[in-house]
Design a protein around this motif. Structure first.
Motif, PDB file in Angstrom:
ATOM      1  N   LYS A  49      46.001 -24.431 -26.910  1.00  8.43           N
ATOM      2  CA  LYS A  49      44.796 -24.771 -27.665  1.00  8.43           C
ATOM      3  C   LYS A  49      44.513 -23.787 -28.781  1.00  8.43           C
ATOM      4  O   LYS A  49      44.037 -24.168 -29.841  1.00  8.43           O
ATOM      5  CB  LYS A  49      43.562 -24.801 -26.721  1.00  8.43           C
ATOM      6  CG  LYS A  49      43.653 -25.825 -25.625  1.00  8.43           C
ATOM      7  CD  LYS A  49      43.571 -27.241 -26.160  1.00  8.43           C
ATOM      8  CE  LYS A  49      43.909 -28.249 -25.059  1.00  8.43           C
ATOM      9  NZ  LYS A  49      44.201 -29.590 -25.557  1.00  8.43           N
ATOM     10  N   LYS A  50      44.772 -22.508 -28.538  1.00  9.34           N
ATOM     11  CA  LYS A  50      44.389 -21.467 -29.510  1.00  9.34           C
ATOM     12  C   LYS A  50      45.544 -21.010 -30.384  1.00  9.34           C
ATOM     13  O   LYS A  50      45.336 -20.251 -31.333  1.00  9.34           O
ATOM     14  CB  LYS A  50      43.811 -20.247 -28.768  1.00  9.34           C
ATOM     15  CG  LYS A  50      42.539 -20.522 -28.009  1.00  9.34           C
ATOM     16  CD  LYS A  50      41.361 -20.575 -28.953  1.00  9.34           C
ATOM     17  CE  LYS A  50      40.061 -20.764 -28.230  1.00  9.34           C
ATOM     18  NZ  LYS A  50      38.982 -21.112 -29.156  1.00  9.34           N
ATOM     19  N   LYS A  51      46.781 -21.389 -29.998  1.00 14.07           N
ATOM     20  CA  LYS A  51      48.001 -21.044 -30.757  1.00 14.07           C
ATOM     21  C   LYS A  51      48.341 -19.551 -30.722  1.00 14.07           C
ATOM     22  O   LYS A  51      49.260 -19.107 -31.380  1.00 14.07           O
ATOM     23  CB  LYS A  51      47.945 -21.513 -32.238  1.00 14.07           C
ATOM     24  CG  LYS A  51      47.528 -22.944 -32.428  1.00 14.07           C
ATOM     25  CD  LYS A  51      48.526 -23.915 -31.837  1.00 14.07           C
ATOM     26  CE  LYS A  51      48.056 -25.349 -31.841  1.00 14.07           C
ATOM     27  NZ  LYS A  51      48.536 -26.162 -30.755  1.00 14.07           N
ATOM     28  N   ARG A  52      47.554 -18.764 -30.033  1.00 20.08           N
ATOM     29  CA  ARG A  52      47.855 -17.334 -29.880  1.00 20.08           C
ATOM     30  C   ARG A  52      47.080 -16.809 -28.667  1.00 20.08           C
ATOM     31  O   ARG A  52      46.114 -17.447 -28.209  1.00 20.08           O
ATOM     32  CB  ARG A  52      47.452 -16.552 -31.127  1.00 20.08           C
ATOM     33  CG  ARG A  52      45.960 -16.501 -31.329  1.00 20.08           C
ATOM     34  CD  ARG A  52      45.521 -15.847 -32.606  1.00 20.08           C
ATOM     35  NE  ARG A  52      44.098 -15.997 -32.761  1.00 20.08           N
ATOM     36  CZ  ARG A  52      43.208 -15.031 -32.648  1.00 20.08           C
ATOM     37  NH1 ARG A  52      43.595 -13.799 -32.394  1.00 20.08           N
ATOM     38  NH2 ARG A  52      41.916 -15.259 -32.793  1.00 20.08           N
ATOM     39  N   VAL A  53      47.521 -15.645 -28.209  1.00 16.82           N
ATOM     40  CA  VAL A  53      46.794 -14.952 -27.142  1.00 16.82           C
ATOM     41  C   VAL A  53      46.370 -13.576 -27.654  1.00 16.82           C
ATOM     42  O   VAL A  53      45.281 -13.090 -27.356  1.00 16.82           O
ATOM     43  CB  VAL A  53      47.690 -14.810 -25.878  1.00 16.82           C
ATOM     44  CG1 VAL A  53      47.015 -13.942 -24.823  1.00 16.82           C
ATOM     45  CG2 VAL A  53      47.991 -16.181 -25.290  1.00 16.82           C
ATOM     46  N   ASP A  54      47.240 -13.002 -28.487  1.00 19.53           N
ATOM     47  CA  ASP A  54      46.999 -11.675 -29.059  1.00 19.53           C
ATOM     48  C   ASP A  54      45.638 -11.639 -29.772  1.00 19.53           C
ATOM     49  O   ASP A  54      45.365 -12.477 -30.631  1.00 19.53           O
ATOM     50  CB  ASP A  54      48.142 -11.392 -30.056  1.00 19.53           C
ATOM     51  CG  ASP A  54      48.104  -9.955 -30.531  1.00 19.53           C
ATOM     52  OD1 ASP A  54      47.596  -9.114 -29.789  1.00 19.53           O
ATOM     53  OD2 ASP A  54      48.579  -9.701 -31.652  1.00 19.53           O
TER      54      ASP A  54
END
Ligand code: CP
Length: 326
Positions: A146-151
Motif C-alpha cells: 500500500k505504501k510502496k516503502r517501509v523505510d
C-alpha cells in the motif's frame, strides 16, 4: 539456513527477498488454476500445539498451491494427549520423511529446539512470546503493497507488547527495513529496556493520543489473556478507554494511515468494529497476503541448503515462479 526461527536471524536483504518472492505468488491467486508444481513430491507437516485459524489454514493452502502434500496433526486426537513429548512427536514426523515441520508451540524457543534435532526444515508458526516470523513478514508485505516503502514510515504498535510474538517479529523486520517504530500501551505491558533492543530506537508512549500523531501505520495487537499471569491493568473497560483504537483516535493519525491487526480480534476491546471494518483496515488483506508470504517461505527454504545467505547469487539463474507455473 535450514529453518525459519525468527526475523532476528534474517538480514534486511533476506527479508526483502522473501517479500519480492511473495509478489508473484500473490498474482497466482487471480488465475483460474492457483497452483504451481514447485514443491511436488514434498510433504509439509502442520504441527500446532496451540489454536490457530489463519496461520494453520494459510500454511496448508500455501503448501497445496505449491503442489506439496500436507499432514495435519490435530492435538486433541493425537498421542500428545497421552503425554508424548514435543521432541518425540517431531521425531515421529521425521521418521515419516516429511520435508517441512510448521510448528506452533506455547514455549518460546520450541522451534529452535526441534530444528537442531531434525533434518526437516522447521518453520516457526509462533513460539510462546518469542516470534511469529511469517506474521511479521505478511504485515510488512501489506504495508509495502500500500505504501510502496517501509523505510522512514512511522509505525505504531499498540497493546500487549510484553506477551506478543507478533510485536517481536514486527520489531525485527521493521527495524531492518528502516521504519520508525513507536510502541504504546500500559507500562505493565511494555518490556523494560525495549528502547534499545532492536538495533534502532523504539519510541515508547504511554498515551495513545501522543503515539498516533503522524502515524503511517497502526498495528493493533490482541490482548493475550492466555499468556497473562496476574492483572496487568485494572479492567478491560479501562484498557479500552485508554488504548482501544476507535474512529475518533484514528483521526489523530495521518489521513492515509493503515490499520493492521494480526487477528483474532477482541472487537470492542482493543479495536472498535467501526475501525476494524472501515476503509483503513487491512485486516482481511493481511489474511490474503499470509498465503503469499507462506508460499514464498516454503519455496525459498525448500532448497537442499535451505534459505540462501547470498541473495544476489541466489537470484541469478533462478527461474521465475510464473515461468515454472506455465
Ligand atoms: N495471526 C494469527 O497467528 O492468527 P491465528 O492464531 O488464527 O493463526
Amino acid at each position: 539456513m535450514k529453518d525459519l526461527i525468527g526475523l532476528e536471524h534474517l538480514s534486511g536483504a533476506q527479508i526483502e527477498h522473501i517479500l519480492e518472492t511473495a509478489r508473484p505468488m500473490k498474482s497466482l491467486f487471480t488465475r483460474s488454476i492457483k497452483k504451481v508444481p514447485v514443491l511436488r513430491g514434498k510433504t509439509v507437516a502442520l504441527v500446532f500445539f496451540e489454536a490457530s485459524t489463519r496461520t494453520r489454514s494459510s500454511f496448508e493452502l500455501a503448501a497445496k498451491r505449491l503442489s506439496a502434500d500436507t499432514l495435519n496433526l490435530a492435538m486433541s486426537t493425537s498421542s500428545v494427549t497421552k503425554g508424548e513429548s514435543l521432541l518425540d512427536t517431531m521425531k515421529t514426523f521425521e521418521a515419516m520423511k516429511v520435508d517441512f515441520m510448521v510448528l506452533r508451540h506455547s514455549s518460546s524457543g520450541a522451534t529452535e529446539l526441534v530444528g537442531r534435532d531434525t533434518k526437516a526444515h522447521v518453520i516457526n508458526a509462533g513460539d510462546g512470546s518469542h516470534e511469529h516470523p511469517t506474521q511479521g513478514l505478511l504485515d510488512i508485505f501489506t504495508i509495502l503493497e500500500k505504501k510502496k516503502r517501509v523505510d522512514g514510515l512511522n509505525v505504531v504498535i499498540v497493546g500487549d507488547i510484553l506477551h506478543s510474538r507478533v510485536a517481536r517479529s514486527n520489531f525485527w523486520g521493521l527495524a531492518k527495513l528502516g521504519a520508525h517504530i513507536t510502541v504504546c500501551g500500559p507500562a505493565t505491558l511494555i518490556p523494560k529496556g525495549i528502547e534499545d533492543v532492536f538495533g534502532r530506537k523504539v519510541r515508547v508512549c504511554y498515551k495513545m493520543e501522543e503515539a498516533l500523531k503522524d502515524a503511517d501505520v497502526i498495528n493493533v495487537l490482541r490482548l493475550q489473556r492466555e499468556r497473562q499471569e496476574g492483572d496487568f491493568f485494572p479492567s478491560l473497560r479501562e484498557y479500552t478507554e485508554l488504548y482501544g483504537l476507535n474512529s475518533e483516535r484514528l483521526r489523530l493519525a495521518k489521513p492515509d494511515c493503515l490499520v493492521l491487526h494480526p487477528g483474532p480480534m477482541n472487537r470492542g476491546i482493543e479495536i472498535s468494529s467501526e475501525v476494524a471494518d472501515g476503509p483503513r483496515s487491512m485486516i482481511l488483506e493481511q489474511v490474503t497476503n499470509g498465503i503469499a508470504i507462506r508460499m514464498a517461505v516454503l519455496y525459498l527454504f525448500s532448497g537442499p541448503n535451505g534459505f540462501p545467505a547470498n541473495i544476489s547469487a541466489a537470484k541469478k539463474g533462478k527461474k521465475s515462479l510464473l515461468e515454472i507455473g506455465n
